[in-house]
Write a protein that holds these residues in place. Structure first.
Motif, PDB file in Angstrom:
ATOM      1  N   GLN A 143     -13.461  15.766  -1.938  1.00 24.16           N
ATOM      2  CA  GLN A 143     -12.235  16.375  -1.833  1.00 24.16           C
ATOM      3  C   GLN A 143     -10.979  15.463  -1.966  1.00 24.16           C
ATOM      4  O   GLN A 143     -10.084  15.662  -2.933  1.00 24.16           O
ATOM      5  N   ARG A 144     -11.311  14.295  -1.383  1.00 29.04           N
ATOM      6  CA  ARG A 144     -10.160  13.297  -1.369  1.00 29.04           C
ATOM      7  C   ARG A 144     -10.073  12.524  -2.858  1.00 29.04           C
ATOM      8  O   ARG A 144      -9.040  12.059  -3.234  1.00 29.04           O
ATOM      9  N   LEU A 145     -11.083  12.864  -3.813  1.00 33.30           N
ATOM     10  CA  LEU A 145     -11.097  12.263  -5.177  1.00 33.30           C
ATOM     11  C   LEU A 145      -9.913  12.927  -5.881  1.00 33.30           C
ATOM     12  O   LEU A 145      -9.430  12.369  -7.158  1.00 33.30           O
ATOM     13  N   ASN A 146      -9.442  14.240  -5.476  1.00 38.94           N
ATOM     14  CA  ASN A 146      -8.358  14.897  -6.202  1.00 38.94           C
ATOM     15  C   ASN A 146      -7.061  14.469  -5.851  1.00 38.94           C
ATOM     16  O   ASN A 146      -6.065  14.839  -6.235  1.00 38.94           O
ATOM     17  N   ASN A 147      -6.895  13.552  -4.920  1.00 40.97           N
ATOM     18  CA  ASN A 147      -5.716  13.292  -4.362  1.00 40.97           C
ATOM     19  C   ASN A 147      -5.036  11.878  -5.462  1.00 40.97           C
ATOM     20  O   ASN A 147      -5.571  11.452  -5.904  1.00 40.97           O
ATOM     21  N   THR A 148      -3.710  11.914  -5.089  1.00 33.73           N
ATOM     22  CA  THR A 148      -3.122  10.874  -5.989  1.00 33.73           C
ATOM     23  C   THR A 148      -3.224   9.588  -5.326  1.00 33.73           C
ATOM     24  O   THR A 148      -3.652   9.407  -4.270  1.00 33.73           O
ATOM     25  N   PRO A 149      -3.222   8.386  -6.102  1.00 35.62           N
ATOM     26  CA  PRO A 149      -3.418   7.116  -5.471  1.00 35.62           C
ATOM     27  C   PRO A 149      -2.316   6.786  -4.306  1.00 35.62           C
ATOM     28  O   PRO A 149      -2.908   6.343  -3.141  1.00 35.62           O
ATOM     29  N   GLU A 150      -1.347   7.370  -4.581  1.00 35.85           N
ATOM     30  CA  GLU A 150      -0.004   7.213  -3.115  1.00 35.85           C
ATOM     31  C   GLU A 150      -0.747   8.029  -1.799  1.00 35.85           C
ATOM     32  O   GLU A 150      -0.698   7.548  -0.835  1.00 35.85           O
ATOM     33  N   GLN A 151      -1.151   9.145  -2.221  1.00 35.30           N
ATOM     34  CA  GLN A 151      -1.752  10.065  -1.012  1.00 35.30           C
ATOM     35  C   GLN A 151      -3.006   9.398  -0.392  1.00 35.30           C
ATOM     36  O   GLN A 151      -2.887   9.277   0.846  1.00 35.30           O
ATOM     37  N   GLU A 152      -3.952   8.808  -1.260  1.00 36.51           N
ATOM     38  CA  GLU A 152      -4.824   8.238  -0.731  1.00 36.51           C
ATOM     39  C   GLU A 152      -4.706   6.794  -0.114  1.00 36.51           C
ATOM     40  O   GLU A 152      -5.295   6.525   1.005  1.00 36.51           O
ATOM     41  N   PHE A 153      -3.768   6.184  -0.584  1.00 35.46           N
ATOM     42  CA  PHE A 153      -3.248   4.850   0.046  1.00 35.46           C
ATOM     43  C   PHE A 153      -2.762   5.093   1.620  1.00 35.46           C
ATOM     44  O   PHE A 153      -3.150   4.721   2.388  1.00 35.46           O
ATOM     45  N   ALA A 154      -1.925   6.215   1.645  1.00 35.23           N
ATOM     46  CA  ALA A 154      -1.503   6.598   2.951  1.00 35.23           C
ATOM     47  C   ALA A 154      -2.470   7.392   3.827  1.00 35.23           C
ATOM     48  O   ALA A 154      -2.472   6.871   4.947  1.00 35.23           O
ATOM     49  N   ARG A 155      -3.418   7.711   3.123  1.00 35.84           N
ATOM     50  CA  ARG A 155      -4.411   8.436   4.017  1.00 35.84           C
ATOM     51  C   ARG A 155      -5.310   7.296   4.349  1.00 35.84           C
ATOM     52  O   ARG A 155      -5.822   7.383   5.675  1.00 35.84           O
ATOM     53  N   ALA A 156      -5.432   6.263   3.745  1.00 34.41           N
ATOM     54  CA  ALA A 156      -6.294   5.300   4.306  1.00 34.41           C
ATOM     55  C   ALA A 156      -5.721   4.490   5.190  1.00 34.41           C
ATOM     56  O   ALA A 156      -6.423   4.297   6.390  1.00 34.41           O
ATOM     57  N   LEU A 157      -4.616   4.278   5.377  1.00 33.82           N
ATOM     58  CA  LEU A 157      -3.795   3.721   6.458  1.00 33.82           C
ATOM     59  C   LEU A 157      -3.824   4.690   7.738  1.00 33.82           C
ATOM     60  O   LEU A 157      -4.024   4.154   8.743  1.00 33.82           O
ATOM     61  N   ALA A 158      -3.725   5.763   7.453  1.00 38.75           N
ATOM     62  CA  ALA A 158      -3.564   6.921   8.556  1.00 38.75           C
ATOM     63  C   ALA A 158      -5.135   6.959   9.094  1.00 38.75           C
ATOM     64  O   ALA A 158      -5.588   6.724  10.596  1.00 38.75           O
ATOM     65  N   GLU A 159      -6.272   6.699   8.421  1.00 33.88           N
ATOM     66  CA  GLU A 159      -7.574   6.716   8.944  1.00 33.88           C
ATOM     67  C   GLU A 159      -8.073   5.390   9.425  1.00 33.88           C
ATOM     68  O   GLU A 159      -8.636   5.560  10.524  1.00 33.88           O
ATOM     69  N   ILE A 160      -7.468   4.400   9.111  1.00 37.31           N
ATOM     70  CA  ILE A 160      -7.364   3.050   9.973  1.00 37.31           C
ATOM     71  C   ILE A 160      -6.900   3.093  11.180  1.00 37.31           C
ATOM     72  O   ILE A 160      -7.513   2.382  12.032  1.00 37.31           O
ATOM     73  N   ASN A 161      -5.756   3.510  11.192  1.00 31.81           N
ATOM     74  CA  ASN A 161      -5.172   3.732  12.724  1.00 31.81           C
ATOM     75  C   ASN A 161      -5.890   4.601  13.399  1.00 31.81           C
ATOM     76  O   ASN A 161      -6.087   4.287  14.707  1.00 31.81           O
ATOM     77  N   LYS A 162      -6.749   5.558  13.101  1.00 34.78           N
ATOM     78  CA  LYS A 162      -7.664   6.467  13.729  1.00 34.78           C
ATOM     79  C   LYS A 162      -8.740   5.444  14.404  1.00 34.78           C
ATOM     80  O   LYS A 162      -9.129   5.771  15.628  1.00 34.78           O
ATOM     81  N   ILE A 163      -9.451   4.835  13.457  1.00 30.79           N
ATOM     82  CA  ILE A 163     -10.487   4.096  13.704  1.00 30.79           C
ATOM     83  C   ILE A 163      -9.771   2.882  14.785  1.00 30.79           C
ATOM     84  O   ILE A 163     -10.741   2.595  15.549  1.00 30.79           O
ATOM     85  N   ALA A 164      -8.960   2.414  14.491  1.00 30.88           N
ATOM     86  CA  ALA A 164      -8.367   1.510  15.853  1.00 30.88           C
ATOM     87  C   ALA A 164      -8.124   2.205  17.104  1.00 30.88           C
ATOM     88  O   ALA A 164      -8.690   1.360  17.914  1.00 30.88           O
ATOM     89  N   LEU A 165      -7.556   3.397  17.008  1.00 29.72           N
ATOM     90  CA  LEU A 165      -7.574   3.765  18.517  1.00 29.72           C
ATOM     91  C   LEU A 165      -8.909   4.071  18.952  1.00 29.72           C
ATOM     92  O   LEU A 165      -9.062   3.799  20.087  1.00 29.72           O
ATOM     93  N   LEU A 166      -9.913   4.610  18.283  1.00 28.05           N
ATOM     94  CA  LEU A 166     -11.227   5.032  18.577  1.00 28.05           C
ATOM     95  C   LEU A 166     -12.143   3.687  19.100  1.00 28.05           C
ATOM     96  O   LEU A 166     -12.542   3.466  20.130  1.00 28.05           O
TER      97      LEU A 166
END
Length: 171
Positions: A143-166
């Motif tokens: 599904q995420r392969l359909n995102n724009t590069p900017e959407q995915e860059f922001a999503r990657a940072l958000a996911e990294i912050n989730k990982i950090a909290l865990l």
């Protein structure tokens, strides 16, 4: 707010703080170093507070530093996992999602999606996989392969912050 079980960040020296929190952000001790450099107080003994500060350091960093941190993350079910080269945290996270038990077909699908994702975005697919199964991860990948590069860059940072909290919660 949740406190750390055995660590009290406000009592640590710079060296001990960086050692304790260096890998909360994959191979990126600069996040912990920056937080410490701006001062540590008793409020940082609460996981959520410390995580908020660390997340802000990442989000306010320059794009080059952010991209380097994204690229420090291993591919899901990638060559580093096969060779046993993941950090302990990454190994545990991938194992919790059953990625270490992929069938040959699933491993091939992960490899195919990793290659397609990197070709499209120029960095690895990042997802906080705890609590997800292999099929959910593969679906999110596609599904995420359909995102724009900017959407995915922001999503990657958000996911990294989730990982950090865990990872902080696991301490």
């Amino acid at each position: 707010m949740t406190a750390f079980a055995s660590i009290k960040p406000s009592t640590l020296s710079r060296e001990a703080f960086v050692a304790a929190f260096a890998d909360i952000y994959e191979h990126s001790p600069w996040v912990a170093e920056s937080v410490f450099a701006h001062g540590i107080g008793p409020e940082d003994d609460a996981i959520e507070h410390l995580h908020g500060r660390m997340a802000r350091v990442l989000l306010s960093a320059g794009r080059e530093a952010q991209l380097a941190l994204i690229n420090a993350h291993p591919d899901l079910a990638g060559k580093a996992a096969v060779r046993g080269e993941l950090t302990a945290a990454s190994s545990a996270e991938q194992a919790s999602a059953g990625i270490d038990a992929c069938s040959a077909e699933e491993f091939a699908r992960f490899s195919e999606l990793n290659a397609a994702y990197k070709a499209r975005f120029g960095f690895p697919f990042i997802m906080a996989v705890k609590g997800s199964g292999r099929q959910q991860i593969l679906e999110a990948f596609a599904q995420r392969l359909n995102n724009t590069p900017e959407q995915e860059f922001a999503r990657a940072l958000a996911e990294i912050n989730k990982i950090a909290l865990l990872r902080l919660q696991a301490l």
